[in-house]
Design an enzyme around this catalytic site. Sequence first.
Site, PDB file in Angstrom:
ATOM      1  N   GLN A 247       0.822  -1.212   0.000  1.00  0.00           N
ATOM      2  CA  GLN A 247       0.000   0.000   0.000  1.00  0.00           C
ATOM      3  C   GLN A 247       0.855   1.262   0.000  1.00  0.00           C
ATOM      4  O   GLN A 247       0.520   2.250  -0.652  1.00  0.00           O
ATOM      5  CB  GLN A 247      -0.921   0.008   1.220  1.00  0.00           C
ATOM      6  N   GLU A 248       1.952   1.226   0.725  1.00  0.00           N
ATOM      7  CA  GLU A 248       2.783   2.427   0.874  1.00  0.00           C
ATOM      8  C   GLU A 248       3.496   2.819  -0.413  1.00  0.00           C
ATOM      9  O   GLU A 248       3.471   3.974  -0.823  1.00  0.00           O
ATOM     10  CB  GLU A 248       3.833   2.207   1.977  1.00  0.00           C
TER      11      GLU A 248
END
Length: 641
Positions: free
Chosen positions: A492-493
Site C-alpha cells: 500500500q505504501e
Amino acid sequence: MAKAALAAIACAVLATPVFAQKRPQPQPQSQSPAIPGNPDDAFVALREAARKNDVARTDAISATLVDYPISSYVEYFRIKPQMFDASGLARIDAPDDQVRAFLQRYKGEAIADRMRNDWLLVLGKKRDWANFDAEYPQFVLKDDTQVECYALLSRALKGQNVAADARAALSDPRYYGEGCVDLIGYLAQSRQIEPSDVAFQARQALEQNYVTLAGRIAAAAPDARGDSNTLATVVKMARSDPSQAAAYLSANAGSLSRDEQGAGWGVVGQYAAKKLAPEAAGYYRRQMDLGGNQWLSDETQEWRVRAALRQGDWKQVRQAVELMRPELRAKDPAWTYWYGRALKADNRGAEAEKQFQSIAGQFNFYGQLASEELGNRIVLPARTQVSDAEVNAMRTRPGFLRAQKFYDLSLRFEGNREWNWELRGMTDRQLLAAADYARRIELLDRAVNTADRTQAEHDFSLRFLMPYRDIMQRATDDVGLDMAWAYGLVRQESRFIMNARSSAGAHGLMQVMPATAKWVARKIGMTDFSPAMMSDPSINIQLGTNYMSMVLTDLDSSWTLASAAYNAGPGRPKNWRSSLPRQVEGAIFAETIPFSETRTYVKNVLSNATYYAALMSGRPQSLKDRLGVVSPSQITTTSLP
C-alpha cells in the site's frame, strides 16, 4: 419556455465573452535558466516549462531536441503552453492547425488523447461547438469532468434536455472548472434546472471550502434564488463547530424552507460525524425526518451511514443506505456490505445473503468481508500461468517502450499513462503476460497494478509480490512481526518502488519519514545512521518493521489501530478510539476513520495482509480476525513520533 426565449438565451450564451485573453506580448523577464546540454535533462526541463505554460522556454528547449526519441512528447510540451495561460485557463487563440496535425500524426497514442482533452477545453471555452462536437466522440478516456460539462452544454444549446445527465455529472466540485460553472448558468437560465439545483451546487462547493467557486456558481445564475444567508452561515459554522451550527440552525429554522432545514441538518451531521461526535446520528435523524435527500452532497450521504454505524443503530444504517443516490450506492461495495449487515440485524437473512453474494466475488476489503458473512474463509483463486512466449510478446509494445523511457527519467506520471494506455482492451492472459513482463524488468508497481485488472483469470503471486523476501523475513523475525502484515503495508505504501518519495518526505519501500527513521535508528542502537541509508532496502525494511512493531505494541497489538497509526501518526487513532461509545468491530472502526486517506489505507493494508497470509501459508484466512475489535480507552501519552 417559448422557443423564441430559449433561442435568445442560447444566443446570449454563445455570445458571452470568454475570460481567456489573447496571448500577451512578451514582457521583460529575468533571464531563464540555461538549457541543459544533456538531452534527457533538457527533456525534463521542457516538461517543467510546459507545466508552467512558459511559451518562450518551451520553444527554446524543444528546438534543441529535434531528434529526441520521444518526439511526440517534445511536440506536445511545445504546443500545450500555447493553449493555456500561466494560471491554467484555456486560451481562445490556441494554434488549432498545429493541434489538428498533432492529432493526425499520433493518432491512437496516449499523448494524442491527452492533446484532444486539452483541445476540447479550448474549444468549449471559445464556444466552437462544430469542432468540439466533431472531436468529443474521439476522446477515449473521457475522464475530465469539465470536458463532460462542455459536452452537456453543447447538447443543451441544441435544445436537448440534459438536466438529469448534468445532475449525475456534477457531484464533485473539485473538478468543475469554468466549463461546469458555464453549464450550471445556462441550465438555470433556460429553466432546465431549478434555483434549488443552483443553490445545491453552490452549497456543495462551500462544504468543501471552495468559497470562490461557490460564489462563481451563484453568480452564474443571478436570477436564481440561492440558499438563504442563514443556511450559508450554517455550512460555514458547521466546519469548525457542529454543535454551535446546530444551535444556530434550531434558532433560525423559521427562516428556512423544509428542504433547506433538511440540507442544514445534513451538513451539521456530516461535520459532527467527521469529528466523531455522538450527536451526529441524532442530527441525521432530524434530517431524515425533514426529507430533501436530493439536496445532500455525496459526502453528507456517506457520513450519514458512518454516523449510524458508529452508534450501532442498524435501522438507521439501513435507512441511510436506502436513501443514498443510486449511483453513489453502486459505486462502492461498502454500502452493499453494510446494507446487508443492517438487513441481517433486522432478521432478514435471505435478503442480506443476496447483498453479500453480489459482492463476495470481489477481491477487496468488502468483497472479503461479504464472503466471510456467507460462511467462507478467504482463499486464493486458481492461478493462471502464462508462457514465456506470451511474456516476450510484450517487449515490443510501443506504449511499454515509451513508459520505460519515462521511468528511466523518473517521470512516473507519463510512464503510468503510457503503460495503462497500452493495457486497454487486453484479455486476462495478456494482462498477466504484461504483469509478468513488468516483474521481469523490475517495474514492480506496474506488475501489481496490471495483475489487479484481471476479471476471470488470475495470478495472485503477481498481484501480491514479495520482493526482498529474505530481508523481510529476517527483519520481521527479529521483532516478532507478522510478515503478511508488513508486506500488506509495503504494497500500500510504495507498491515496491524503492525510490518512492512522498510530498511529505517519506522515503523508500516503507515510506518512513526522515524524523521517524532517525528516531527508530537511535532506539535500536544504529549509531551510524544517516538519511541517505534509507535508499538501502535492508535499512529501509529494518527501520520500517521496527517502527511497525513499536506502534503495534503501543496500540494493544491491534493491527487495525496500528495500521492507522502508521499512516496518520499514533496519537490520532488513540483519539478516535477514546471517543467510541462502546466496543466496535474493527471494520466499523476502519470505515468511520475521519481521514479519507487513512480510512482507505487501513482497509487496503489489512485486505492485502489477508491475501499475503493465504499465499505464505497455503491455508484459508480471515480478514475479520485480523480486524478484531476496538474498545474505548482513555487517551494515553506516547513517546512515538
